[in-house]
Write a protein that holds these residues in place. Sequence first.
Motif, PDB file in Angstrom:
ATOM      1  N   LEU A  20      35.365  39.751  28.385  1.00 50.66           N
ATOM      2  CA  LEU A  20      34.484  40.812  29.210  1.00 50.66           C
ATOM      3  C   LEU A  20      34.991  41.225  30.573  1.00 50.66           C
ATOM      4  O   LEU A  20      34.688  42.729  30.789  1.00 50.66           O
ATOM      5  N   PHE A  21      35.246  40.251  32.081  1.00 52.80           N
ATOM      6  CA  PHE A  21      36.437  41.010  32.508  1.00 52.80           C
ATOM      7  C   PHE A  21      37.699  41.608  32.055  1.00 52.80           C
ATOM      8  O   PHE A  21      37.968  42.614  33.538  1.00 52.80           O
ATOM      9  N   ALA A  22      38.272  41.557  31.183  1.00 49.30           N
ATOM     10  CA  ALA A  22      38.917  42.906  30.081  1.00 49.30           C
ATOM     11  C   ALA A  22      38.164  44.113  30.615  1.00 49.30           C
ATOM     12  O   ALA A  22      39.057  45.672  31.265  1.00 49.30           O
ATOM     13  N   GLN A  23      36.901  44.178  30.775  1.00 43.81           N
ATOM     14  CA  GLN A  23      36.426  45.576  30.591  1.00 43.81           C
ATOM     15  C   GLN A  23      35.825  45.754  31.998  1.00 43.81           C
ATOM     16  O   GLN A  23      35.782  47.345  32.080  1.00 43.81           O
ATOM     17  N   LEU A  24      36.060  45.227  32.665  1.00 44.68           N
ATOM     18  CA  LEU A  24      34.871  45.238  34.432  1.00 44.68           C
ATOM     19  C   LEU A  24      36.149  45.326  34.644  1.00 44.68           C
ATOM     20  O   LEU A  24      36.155  46.762  35.884  1.00 44.68           O
ATOM     21  N   SER A  25      37.164  44.951  35.250  1.00 42.25           N
ATOM     22  CA  SER A  25      38.716  45.128  35.722  1.00 42.25           C
ATOM     23  C   SER A  25      39.188  46.504  35.490  1.00 42.25           C
ATOM     24  O   SER A  25      39.032  46.819  33.934  1.00 42.25           O
ATOM     25  N   GLU A  26      40.123  46.921  36.324  1.00 48.01           N
ATOM     26  CA  GLU A  26      41.206  47.805  35.905  1.00 48.01           C
ATOM     27  C   GLU A  26      42.531  47.398  35.999  1.00 48.01           C
ATOM     28  O   GLU A  26      43.375  47.944  35.844  1.00 48.01           O
ATOM     29  N   SER A  27      42.763  46.442  35.818  1.00 48.70           N
ATOM     30  CA  SER A  27      44.223  45.577  35.931  1.00 48.70           C
ATOM     31  C   SER A  27      44.213  44.273  35.271  1.00 48.70           C
ATOM     32  O   SER A  27      42.797  43.051  35.376  1.00 48.70           O
ATOM     33  N   ALA A  28      45.304  43.724  35.126  1.00 49.92           N
ATOM     34  CA  ALA A  28      45.232  42.413  33.970  1.00 49.92           C
ATOM     35  C   ALA A  28      45.488  41.280  35.679  1.00 49.92           C
ATOM     36  O   ALA A  28      44.740  40.568  35.123  1.00 49.92           O
ATOM     37  N   ARG A  29      45.691  41.297  36.699  1.00 49.51           N
ATOM     38  CA  ARG A  29      45.730  40.349  38.066  1.00 49.51           C
ATOM     39  C   ARG A  29      44.079  40.574  38.052  1.00 49.51           C
ATOM     40  O   ARG A  29      44.045  39.331  38.303  1.00 49.51           O
ATOM     41  N   GLY A  30      43.486  41.613  38.145  1.00 47.21           N
ATOM     42  CA  GLY A  30      41.583  41.424  38.164  1.00 47.21           C
ATOM     43  C   GLY A  30      41.368  40.427  37.611  1.00 47.21           C
ATOM     44  O   GLY A  30      40.483  39.525  37.992  1.00 47.21           O
ATOM     45  N   THR A  31      41.835  40.801  36.250  1.00 45.98           N
ATOM     46  CA  THR A  31      40.599  40.084  35.187  1.00 45.98           C
ATOM     47  C   THR A  31      41.162  38.403  34.639  1.00 45.98           C
ATOM     48  O   THR A  31      40.454  37.566  35.089  1.00 45.98           O
ATOM     49  N   ILE A  32      42.560  38.399  35.472  1.00 42.75           N
ATOM     50  CA  ILE A  32      42.587  36.837  35.197  1.00 42.75           C
ATOM     51  C   ILE A  32      42.009  36.077  36.498  1.00 42.75           C
ATOM     52  O   ILE A  32      41.509  35.210  36.912  1.00 42.75           O
ATOM     53  N   GLY A  33      42.396  36.786  38.187  1.00 41.14           N
ATOM     54  CA  GLY A  33      41.218  36.766  38.972  1.00 41.14           C
ATOM     55  C   GLY A  33      39.918  36.814  38.715  1.00 41.14           C
ATOM     56  O   GLY A  33      39.459  34.910  39.382  1.00 41.14           O
ATOM     57  N   LEU A  34      39.673  37.054  38.115  1.00 42.58           N
ATOM     58  CA  LEU A  34      37.988  37.633  37.788  1.00 42.58           C
ATOM     59  C   LEU A  34      37.757  35.737  37.123  1.00 42.58           C
ATOM     60  O   LEU A  34      36.535  35.466  37.606  1.00 42.58           O
ATOM     61  N   SER A  35      38.611  35.711  35.983  1.00 39.89           N
ATOM     62  CA  SER A  35      38.002  34.895  34.627  1.00 39.89           C
ATOM     63  C   SER A  35      38.401  33.270  36.338  1.00 39.89           C
ATOM     64  O   SER A  35      37.659  32.481  35.584  1.00 39.89           O
ATOM     65  N   PHE A  36      39.312  33.094  36.612  1.00 41.35           N
ATOM     66  CA  PHE A  36      39.974  32.081  37.463  1.00 41.35           C
ATOM     67  C   PHE A  36      38.699  31.584  38.166  1.00 41.35           C
ATOM     68  O   PHE A  36      38.423  30.483  38.286  1.00 41.35           O
ATOM     69  N   SER A  37      38.032  32.638  38.961  1.00 44.57           N
ATOM     70  CA  SER A  37      37.268  32.643  39.399  1.00 44.57           C
ATOM     71  C   SER A  37      36.202  31.771  39.494  1.00 44.57           C
ATOM     72  O   SER A  37      35.261  30.719  39.403  1.00 44.57           O
ATOM     73  N   ILE A  38      35.799  32.158  37.756  1.00 47.37           N
ATOM     74  CA  ILE A  38      34.672  31.796  36.933  1.00 47.37           C
ATOM     75  C   ILE A  38      34.854  30.268  37.335  1.00 47.37           C
ATOM     76  O   ILE A  38      33.974  29.775  37.126  1.00 47.37           O
ATOM     77  N   LEU A  39      35.685  29.859  36.323  1.00 52.62           N
ATOM     78  CA  LEU A  39      36.703  28.658  35.394  1.00 52.62           C
ATOM     79  C   LEU A  39      35.898  27.784  37.382  1.00 52.62           C
ATOM     80  O   LEU A  39      35.245  27.080  37.019  1.00 52.62           O
ATOM     81  N   GLY A  93      42.085  52.377  30.054  1.00 55.13           N
ATOM     82  CA  GLY A  93      42.245  52.476  30.763  1.00 55.13           C
ATOM     83  C   GLY A  93      41.900  51.964  32.462  1.00 55.13           C
ATOM     84  O   GLY A  93      42.164  51.809  32.998  1.00 55.13           O
ATOM     85  N   ALA A  94      40.941  52.263  32.049  1.00 53.12           N
ATOM     86  CA  ALA A  94      40.090  52.790  32.987  1.00 53.12           C
ATOM     87  C   ALA A  94      38.965  50.615  32.485  1.00 53.12           C
ATOM     88  O   ALA A  94      39.100  49.990  31.740  1.00 53.12           O
ATOM     89  N   GLY A  95      37.805  50.782  33.935  1.00 52.29           N
ATOM     90  CA  GLY A  95      37.574  49.711  34.381  1.00 52.29           C
ATOM     91  C   GLY A  95      36.133  50.093  34.265  1.00 52.29           C
ATOM     92  O   GLY A  95      36.100  50.966  35.674  1.00 52.29           O
ATOM     93  N   TYR A  96      35.171  49.248  34.646  1.00 50.96           N
ATOM     94  CA  TYR A  96      33.536  49.536  35.379  1.00 50.96           C
ATOM     95  C   TYR A  96      33.744  48.907  36.284  1.00 50.96           C
ATOM     96  O   TYR A  96      32.941  49.749  37.353  1.00 50.96           O
ATOM     97  N   ILE A  97      34.566  48.365  37.155  1.00 44.87           N
ATOM     98  CA  ILE A  97      34.683  47.971  38.375  1.00 44.87           C
ATOM     99  C   ILE A  97      35.895  49.049  39.190  1.00 44.87           C
ATOM    100  O   ILE A  97      37.256  48.357  38.724  1.00 44.87           O
ATOM    101  N   ARG A  98      35.517  49.738  39.427  1.00 45.75           N
ATOM    102  CA  ARG A  98      37.075  50.268  40.297  1.00 45.75           C
ATOM    103  C   ARG A  98      37.364  49.681  41.431  1.00 45.75           C
ATOM    104  O   ARG A  98      37.068  49.061  42.831  1.00 45.75           O
ATOM    105  N   ALA A  99      38.341  50.038  41.602  1.00 43.80           N
ATOM    106  CA  ALA A  99      39.937  49.316  42.450  1.00 43.80           C
ATOM    107  C   ALA A  99      39.700  50.273  43.532  1.00 43.80           C
ATOM    108  O   ALA A  99      38.975  51.503  44.159  1.00 43.80           O
ATOM    109  N   ARG A 100      39.488  49.087  45.110  1.00 43.26           N
ATOM    110  CA  ARG A 100      38.868  49.774  46.322  1.00 43.26           C
ATOM    111  C   ARG A 100      40.033  50.830  46.541  1.00 43.26           C
ATOM    112  O   ARG A 100      41.431  50.766  46.738  1.00 43.26           O
TER     113      ARG A 100
END
Length: 522
Positions: free
Chosen positions: A174-193, A257-264
């Motif tokens: 799910l976070f792989a769809q929201l984030s625009e990067s692998a680093r963002g996906t990892i960060g969000l996923s570990f934050s939930i954990l 290549g896009a994500g629903y949460i746009r990078a700042r």
Amino acid sequence: MSRFILRRDRVRLFVWLFSISALTWLTAISFTGLYQTEQERQAIAETMKNPAMSAMIGKGYGLDAYTTGAMLAHQMLLFTAVAVAIMSILFVNRHTRAEEEDGRFELLRALPVGGLTNIGATLLLNGAFNVLLAIVTAIGLLALQIESIDLVGSMLYGAALGVTGIFFGVVTALFAQLSESARGTIGLSFSILGLAYLLRAVGDAGNAILSWFSPLGWVLAAEVFVNNYWWPIVLTLAGALVIACIAFYLHALRDLGAGYIRARRGRKSASVFLQTSFGLAFRLQRTALYSWAIGMFVLGLSYGSVLGDLESFFLENEMLAQMLQPVEGFSLLEQFIPMLMSVIAMIGTIPVLMVMLKVRREEKKGRLDAILSRSVSRIRLLSEYVLLSFLTSIVMLGVGALGLWSASSAVLTENLSIGLLLKAVYVNVPAILVMIGMVVLLIGLLPSRSNAIWVYLIYSFIVVYMGGLLQFPDWLGKLSPFGYVPKVPIEQVNGTIASLVVLLGIVLIAFGMKMFSKRDLQ
């Protein structure tokens, strides 16, 4: 696609499968040897009833009749489930957002491959692997033929691990769809954990309602080997199914290549610090380092919170008593500090090594070329990463010690000096410097095998932390740099040994830099 993914990760998945299942089996065997009578098991059960232990390892079930099975589920299920969750997060991110970010998914889409094939194959294989992990773990536990570890409980224990991996796998998708990067996906996923662990910790220690907002709390509610409830497993699977449907739907709608949460949006011009290669190295890992610093502080807090019950905890826990050899003239608290600081130091080594391995990841993605094409030499580039990793070690160790001191001040009647804790943890710096030197050597000499440093770190943790319990010979500990760390305040710092360890680290770094400067970029 599933076969292609399995072909690429077959060794990695086998290592995860063997490590997690073998750890579970060995722990069950060790509990059987350590606590052979009902009186011994009930003694350790009494030490598990305080809120600090409930926050760390989960609420205890079956404490009135603390069998080996109940002990295994209480003391190991949560930590093993977290390890399975980490495995699934890394696996799903690697084959979804990371593939898309690196441009490999675009090549696959040029073939007759449907838009949902990649995420579908990834989640299918992740689910299949977690089911296999559940089956192997259950069969292994049942094969031990321990009286309180029966068929239903073994199956439920394995299922609890499996559904945890499936749940956090779909969360990562799910976070792989929201984030625009692998680093963002990892960060969000570990934050939930991390949030799931925190909510469960607060809930198990006091407010039980909060545990129901955590998937880790759902898994522990199965009360494995006690009441054997299956409905938490069904609840976790249902939640995973809902999240998976949302992930598929969002994936079908978004552009490649896009994500629903746009990078700042960044600044129009880079700061003076960011214009340096050192500043760039820090900026690329800033979020991860901040997260690790918070995690180290929380780790220190969790260890410091149990110091108030230290006497009763060690007197009635034979396993920990074997790990902690009594030393005449020192209190139990002073003897316990080196063990805590050893754990904090080795866990704090993880972000240190991650900083250095970033060099290899940037090289694989071709980004080092852009930096080295300017007036930046390879020696300078690698030196700046070494400096950043060394500073990271100083910060992580200090933050961990500060967290322990903060919690101990609230639970201890005697004053535990922050200076003593800092000295006890910073004596590990020479050993960490050797670990940095080894990863630099691997990057320079065997770049494709640079991740082997994690195996060495795990080895160091086992032989140093659990060497007394498992009765390893002393020479095994001396194969790790952490085996030469003095146990402050019990032992005095040997300046000669410390200097030799530092010298070894410097030599490894220098030789690794020389090899890196000569070899071709891969």
